[in-house]
Design an enzyme around this catalytic site. Structure first.
Site, PDB file in Angstrom:
ATOM      1  N   HIS A  44      11.369   2.653 -11.040  1.00  0.00           N
ATOM      2  CA  HIS A  44       9.989   2.224 -10.805  1.00  0.00           C
ATOM      3  C   HIS A  44       9.931   0.985  -9.911  1.00  0.00           C
ATOM      4  O   HIS A  44       9.102   0.899  -9.015  1.00  0.00           O
ATOM      5  CB  HIS A  44       9.327   1.933 -12.155  1.00  0.00           C
ATOM      6  CG  HIS A  44       7.865   1.650 -12.072  1.00  0.00           C
ATOM      7  ND1 HIS A  44       6.929   2.641 -11.907  1.00  0.00           N
ATOM      8  CD2 HIS A  44       7.173   0.484 -12.121  1.00  0.00           C
ATOM      9  CE1 HIS A  44       5.727   2.095 -11.869  1.00  0.00           C
ATOM     10  NE2 HIS A  44       5.851   0.788 -11.982  1.00  0.00           N
ATOM     11  N   TYR A  47      13.018   1.554  -6.426  1.00  0.00           N
ATOM     12  CA  TYR A  47      12.961   2.679  -5.486  1.00  0.00           C
ATOM     13  C   TYR A  47      14.374   3.146  -5.115  1.00  0.00           C
ATOM     14  O   TYR A  47      14.643   3.491  -3.971  1.00  0.00           O
ATOM     15  CB  TYR A  47      12.175   2.294  -4.221  1.00  0.00           C
ATOM     16  CG  TYR A  47      10.720   2.003  -4.507  1.00  0.00           C
ATOM     17  CD1 TYR A  47       9.775   3.008  -4.387  1.00  0.00           C
ATOM     18  CD2 TYR A  47      10.299   0.748  -4.922  1.00  0.00           C
ATOM     19  CE1 TYR A  47       8.440   2.758  -4.665  1.00  0.00           C
ATOM     20  CE2 TYR A  47       8.961   0.496  -5.213  1.00  0.00           C
ATOM     21  CZ  TYR A  47       8.036   1.497  -5.078  1.00  0.00           C
ATOM     22  OH  TYR A  47       6.717   1.253  -5.362  1.00  0.00           O
ATOM     23  N   LYS A  86      -4.169   0.051  -1.477  1.00  0.00           N
ATOM     24  CA  LYS A  86      -2.943   0.643  -2.007  1.00  0.00           C
ATOM     25  C   LYS A  86      -3.295   1.638  -3.107  1.00  0.00           C
ATOM     26  O   LYS A  86      -4.349   1.537  -3.736  1.00  0.00           O
ATOM     27  CB  LYS A  86      -2.056  -0.460  -2.589  1.00  0.00           C
ATOM     28  CG  LYS A  86      -0.648  -0.012  -2.959  1.00  0.00           C
ATOM     29  CD  LYS A  86       0.106  -1.213  -3.488  1.00  0.00           C
ATOM     30  CE  LYS A  86       1.382  -0.845  -4.178  1.00  0.00           C
ATOM     31  NZ  LYS A  86       1.997  -2.036  -4.778  1.00  0.00           N
ATOM     32  N   HIS A  90      -0.195   5.736 -12.670  1.00  0.00           N
ATOM     33  CA  HIS A  90      -0.031   5.321 -14.068  1.00  0.00           C
ATOM     34  C   HIS A  90       0.055   6.584 -14.921  1.00  0.00           C
ATOM     35  O   HIS A  90      -0.661   6.752 -15.896  1.00  0.00           O
ATOM     36  CB  HIS A  90      -1.174   4.393 -14.515  1.00  0.00           C
ATOM     37  CG  HIS A  90      -0.681   3.108 -15.082  1.00  0.00           C
ATOM     38  ND1 HIS A  90      -1.276   2.446 -16.112  1.00  0.00           N
ATOM     39  CD2 HIS A  90       0.396   2.348 -14.754  1.00  0.00           C
ATOM     40  CE1 HIS A  90      -0.604   1.334 -16.384  1.00  0.00           C
ATOM     41  NE2 HIS A  90       0.408   1.249 -15.576  1.00  0.00           N
ATOM     42  N   HIS A  92       2.726   8.122 -16.701  1.00  0.00           N
ATOM     43  CA  HIS A  92       3.368   8.178 -18.018  1.00  0.00           C
ATOM     44  C   HIS A  92       2.513   7.531 -19.102  1.00  0.00           C
ATOM     45  O   HIS A  92       2.268   8.138 -20.137  1.00  0.00           O
ATOM     46  CB  HIS A  92       4.766   7.553 -17.948  1.00  0.00           C
ATOM     47  CG  HIS A  92       5.727   8.357 -17.130  1.00  0.00           C
ATOM     48  ND1 HIS A  92       5.814   8.210 -15.760  1.00  0.00           N
ATOM     49  CD2 HIS A  92       6.611   9.322 -17.467  1.00  0.00           C
ATOM     50  CE1 HIS A  92       6.737   9.057 -15.308  1.00  0.00           C
ATOM     51  NE2 HIS A  92       7.238   9.742 -16.318  1.00  0.00           N
ATOM     52  N   ARG A 111      -5.399  -5.897  -9.306  1.00  0.00           N
ATOM     53  CA  ARG A 111      -4.665  -7.175  -9.160  1.00  0.00           C
ATOM     54  C   ARG A 111      -3.830  -7.171  -7.892  1.00  0.00           C
ATOM     55  O   ARG A 111      -3.708  -8.192  -7.213  1.00  0.00           O
ATOM     56  CB  ARG A 111      -3.774  -7.439 -10.379  1.00  0.00           C
ATOM     57  CG  ARG A 111      -4.504  -8.022 -11.561  1.00  0.00           C
ATOM     58  CD  ARG A 111      -3.548  -8.606 -12.597  1.00  0.00           C
ATOM     59  NE  ARG A 111      -2.581  -7.634 -13.086  1.00  0.00           N
ATOM     60  CZ  ARG A 111      -2.852  -6.657 -13.950  1.00  0.00           C
ATOM     61  NH1 ARG A 111      -4.082  -6.509 -14.417  1.00  0.00           N
ATOM     62  NH2 ARG A 111      -1.921  -5.811 -14.348  1.00  0.00           N
ATOM     63  N   GLN A 309      -1.246  -7.541 -19.759  1.00  0.00           N
ATOM     64  CA  GLN A 309      -2.072  -7.421 -18.555  1.00  0.00           C
ATOM     65  C   GLN A 309      -2.779  -8.723 -18.199  1.00  0.00           C
ATOM     66  O   GLN A 309      -2.775  -9.678 -18.970  1.00  0.00           O
ATOM     67  CB  GLN A 309      -3.120  -6.332 -18.805  1.00  0.00           C
ATOM     68  CG  GLN A 309      -2.515  -4.969 -19.061  1.00  0.00           C
ATOM     69  CD  GLN A 309      -1.907  -4.376 -17.813  1.00  0.00           C
ATOM     70  OE1 GLN A 309      -2.607  -4.045 -16.880  1.00  0.00           O
ATOM     71  NE2 GLN A 309      -0.587  -4.278 -17.786  1.00  0.00           N
TER      72      GLN A 309
END
Lengths: 734, 222
Positions: A44, A47, A86, A90, A92, A111, A309
């Site tokens: 994740h 890469y 961008k 999300h 999973h 964010r 978060q």
């Protein structure tokens, strides 16, 4: 510490990766260090399987101010303004806990945008689920849509568009891809860099809890039978806190208080700390005792890996630390100095007076493992029975009816078939979904959900922005390279139809398990197809996200790259709807010389798009709608349906006879656009000059939709009756 | 003439209201911070939409305790014009400046869409540019817009022509299809639909502008 094989496997670290870690540290890692490596070197964050391929994507262009590698890509839109945008997955978390998984997906992408200094002004999302009749799917859809609404509405960003697709392969692995776009002055861009030795590293926003520990690692493995047991890995979102964080960050930025800033998303404090240091070539020293915590007795390991978060890490000039605190306290937020920028290039973490981690920032951020994984084409591509009718995929109850009509087109009730198609899960109106999203806040939305592209005006200019998401999974599964080209072509076509010029793309590459050679082959092919198409359309990819391990119990999803395309409409008066405008307008079909299915000739497609863009600029076009799944019949019907600004308009149209009535009505052939105009002759002439076919199909008007075929009325239906089927399709299924 | 737009933590239509007043109707406007204790110098106050205090506890329930709300209360008592839009309406009800309450929508979901409102009275400083019965195209965007008041209050509202707007098609279960009401002094309006989102034709409708223009008329003739 004794590092056992079991400990390594819990952290998803291979033996060779472990040897590399020991080589970097020149000693055994502590448990905290092992945790830090495991998240930073996870698929994740690092890469590691995709990097060798992603290098082949075009990333530069005249409009690109920032390509991949930062929190978001940035393009110049003129007038001294830039937009950051961008898309991120999300997937999973949204399967395990649909509501919070989707909500925090929205929070994370927002964010990423405002951490660069841009105010988010639009959001979209691309959603994929199993067939809606499945009980579990109903629960997931309800949760995901509710979560997106919960977060976006409260935060105050309009959710202006996206896609919702149903297909069997997503039953155990839904896709939730969230896109956001923000605007700012191009001389006010902020980067995630820890600059200036001795400057304070300041933690702002929500307190750190035990939620989301190892979220990044979870997103780097497939699901087994026990997916539900991973629920504690999902974070909990608080959009109100994020809204305060947005306002406080932008205020501190505008006051010139911030040198570098990065949000704490995947891998939390670890990722923001080491990446900011690595980009600036500095070290970052943190004292965890100062980190605001909402739970007691948290270990260094937990604090460093928490994915709580609504948190940010920033670096300020040491003379202005107090002013930073003042801004954040004004908004009722925590702001605490947790460390300093150092010269030694190390991430040094102290807890209770001891050093618990000391790792070179670059080793974590830039020197992770890179794999050239084996590639192998699958023995056979998935069956192609829906090639002409991809909307039937995931809609087994209708498949038989349409395939029968395809085989025996002569004796069919096409009124009925058109109603069935319009009400089918993949073609039905998605109002049930998007009415739950605030798509108008910020008062810029000119064309919201349901149009080919969403269009928002840019206050203070005469421009608008157009944006769209496209990810034709079925096509890509059938032929990854051609499917990827189709995705880019369609995204650009949507922008062009709205009156815009496509400028740049972001991508969310959702794939199965990269350790399956077939999946890596699909990935590599998709990257090549996407590169070729993005080069043709001059739309560089400015960033995005790769999501692997979308598999459950060994079953991979379709390779599903989602393209987010952004374009500029130079003047508000050029904004073009996809719905028909006035009765009496002529309906034209413009298409390329070859009628293709499942693939696209990029040069011809480009000629088509250039023609339409030019015609819109010459103000010859009243509406433009691109043909997609469901073919000519469904596209014309969609343009007829009512919207707030006008009642439904019928149409009388002659369908060109080519491949049999069923295919000519519903077949999904590439590179076709329906235009309406009061100047059909002029448009036909220009199209022919451009080497394109342009057919006069008929006229807008009346209460009926009449589709004539070889002299007969194949379809003759009250437009309101058809619209009811289209609007009721989804609510009835859910 | 100066408008003030209050910012509560969590307001998210503050900039939209500001933009309409400044750029569409071209009048002076300033933001007012929720911790301010005075609204002196302002001629009209806007409580914008959003999720003040995250809508935690209950919509508007925390915002009414913001220091600025006592100042807004006094301002209203002295006849100052106050308009509460969406969350602003919820706050006005919680603060006791308007009667009744806004419950969760009957559909239990947030709803964002354009709809039609009927103007029930032109006899308010917010509707003097409209005529009775005039239909307005104005969008809603709320999860708690289901207006409720007891029978006695309702009777008082209806008898005194204080129901200002009604939905043509009720989207949320509001009693008597109520979309907006004024106080007894007719100087405080609360409405769920968003005139701030519908004041420019390019956004689909400019009908909302008439409400802001009515306020300007009222202030000019005052």
């Amino acid at each position: 510490m004794k590092v056992s094989d079991e400990l390594l496997s819990q952290h998803g670290i291979t033996e060779s990766e472990y040897r590399k870690i020991v080589g970097i540290l020149k000693r055994e890692p502590t448990l905290t260090e092992l945790g830090i490596f495991s998240v930073m070197w996870s698929e994740h964050c690092s890469y590691k399987s995709s990097r060798v391929h992603l290098r082949r994507l075009p990333t530069r262009g005249p409009a690109v101010l920032q390509g991949p590698g930062e929190n978001a890509g940035i393009i110049d839109i003129g007038d001294g303004l830039a937009v950051a945008f961008k898309i991120e997955s999300h997937n999973h978390p949204s399967y395990i806990e649909p509501f919070q998984g989707a909500a925090t997906g929205v929070g994370g992408i927002l964010r990423d945008i405002f951490t660069m200094g841009a105010r988010p002004i639009a959001a979209m999302n691309s959603l994929r689920f199993g067939p809606p009749k499945d009980v579990k799917t109903k629960h997931i859809v309800e949760g995901v849509v509710g979560g997106i609404a919960f977060y976006g509405n409260c935060f105050g960003v309009p959710t202006v568009g996206g896609e919702v697709v149903f297909s069997n392969c997503y039953t155990q692995n839904p896709l939730v891809n969230a896109f956001a776009l923000g605007i700012f002055r191009k001389d006010q861009i902020f980067y995630g860099r820890a600059t200036g030795v001795g400057n304070p590293v300041i933690y702002v926003g929500a307190k750190t809890g035990r939620d989301g520990i190892h979220g990044a690692t979870m997103a780097s493995a497939g699901f087994g039978e026990d997916a539900g047991a991973k629920r504690p890995n999902v974070q909990i979102g608080d959009p109100f806190m994020e809204k305060l964080l947005l306002e406080a960050c932008l205020e501190a930025m505008h006051k010139g208080l911030i040198l570098g800033i990065q949000d704490m998303g995947a891998a939390g404090l670890t990722c923001s700390g080491c990446e900011m240091g690595a980009r600036a070539g500095t070290g970052v020293e943190m004292e965890l005792d100062h980190v605001p915590q909402r739970e007691q007795n948290m270990t260094a390991y937990e604090i460093m890996l928490s994915e709580s978060q609504e948190r940010m890490l920033l670096v300020a000039d040491k003379s202005r630390e107090k002013e930073v605190f003042e801004v954040f306290h004004k908004w009722g937020l925590d702001a605490v100095t947790v460390g300093r920028v150092t010269a030694d290039g190390l991430l040094r973490v102290r807890h209770h007076g001891e050093i618990v981690a000391e790792i070179p920032n670059k080793a974590l951020a830039d020197e992770g493992p890179v794999y050239q994984r084996p590639l192998m084409p699958p023995a056979s591509a998935p069956g192609g029975k829906f090639d002409l009718y991809p909307f039937l995929d995931g809609c087994s109850s209708l498949a038989g009816v349409f395939l029968e009509a395809d085989a025996n087109p002569g004796n069919q009730d096409y009124n009925r078939l058109l109603k069935l198609a319009a009400g089918s899960p993949n073609l039905a109106c998605k109002q049930w979904v998007w009415e739950q999203y605030d798509h108008m806040v910020q008062s810029n939305t000119m064309m919201g959900p349901g149009s080919d592209a969403a269009v928002i005006r840019v206050k203070g200019t005469k421009k608008a922005l157009a944006m769209t998401l496209d990810g034709p999974g079925y096509r890509i599964a059938r032929h990854p390279r051609e499917g990827a080209k189709l995705a880019v072509a369609e995204a650009c076509r949507n922008i062009v139809c709205s009156g815009g010029r496509p400028l740049a793309a972001t991508n969310c590459l959702n794939f199965g398990n990269p350790e399956h050679p077939e999946v890596m082959w699909q990935f590599s092919e998709v990257v090549d197809g996407m590169s070729e198409a993005c080069n043709t359309f001059d739309t560089p990819v400015t960033g995005g996200n790769v999501s692997f391990y979308n598999e459950t119990l060994g079953e991979d999803i379709y390779p599903t790259p989602v393209i987010g395309m952004v374009g500029v409409i130079e003047d508000l008066s050029l904004v073009t709807p996809s719905s028909f405008v006035d009765a009496g307008d002529a309906i034209l079909l413009v298409e390329t010389a070859q009628l293709l299915n499942g693939r696209v000739d990029l040069e011809e497609e480009k000629a088509l798009q250039n023609f339409v863009a030019d015609a819109i600029r010459r103000r010859l076009v009243k509406s433009a709608h691109d043909l997609s799944e469901g073919g000519l019949a469904v596209a014309i019907a969609e343009s007829c349906f009512s919207n707030f600004h006008r009642k439904a308009e019928g149409a009388e149209v002659e369908i060109p006879s080519r491949n049999g009535v069923c295919r000519d009505l519903f077949g999904d052939y590439t590179s076709r656009i329906i235009l309406t105009t009061t100047e059909p002759r002029e448009l036909r002439r220009s199209a022919e000059n451009a080497g394109l076919a342009c057919l006069d199909l008929g006229k807008v008007g009346g209460r009926l939709l009449i589709l004539k075929y070889e002299g007969h009325r194949a379809v003759d239906i009250a437009i309101n009756e058809l619209e009811t089927a289209w609007r009721q399709g989804l609510p009835q299924l859910l | 003439m100066k408008f003030g737009v209050v910012i509560f933590p969590g307001s998210n239509c503050d900039h939209d209201c500001y933009y309409v007043i400044e750029s569409v109707i071209g009048k002076p406007v300033e933001f007012i911070w929720h911790q301010d204790t005075s609204v002196q110098g302002f001629d009209a106050i806007v409580l914008p939409g959003g999720f003040a205090y995250g809508d935690y506890l209950r919509t508007g329930a925390l915002a009414r305790f913001s220091p600025v709300m006592s100042a807004v209360g006094e301002f209203a008592q002295q006849g100052g014009l106050v308009i509460g839009i969406c969350n602003g309406f919820q706050i006005l009800c919680e603060a006791g400046l308007l009667p009744g309450a806004l419950l969760k929508n009957v559909g239990m979901k947030y709803v964002c869409k354009y709809l039609q409102l009927r103007t029930e009275t032109a006899q308010t400083p917010f509707t003097n540019a409209l005529s009775k019965g005039q239909l307005l195209h104005i969008p809603i965007g709320h999860g708690e817009g289901n207006y409720f008041a007891d029978a006695e209050t309702l009777k008082r509202l209806e008898d005194n022509g204080r129901v200002v707007f009604r939905y043509m098609e009720n989207p949320n279960g509001s009693i008597h299809d109520i979309a907006g009401i004024v106080n007894g002094g007719r100087n405080v309006l609360g409405m769920m639909p968003h005139p701030d989102r519908s004041s420019e034709a390019i956004l689909g409708s400019a009908d909302g502008k008439l409400i802001f223009e009515s306020m300007v008329n009222a202030l000019v003739t005052k």
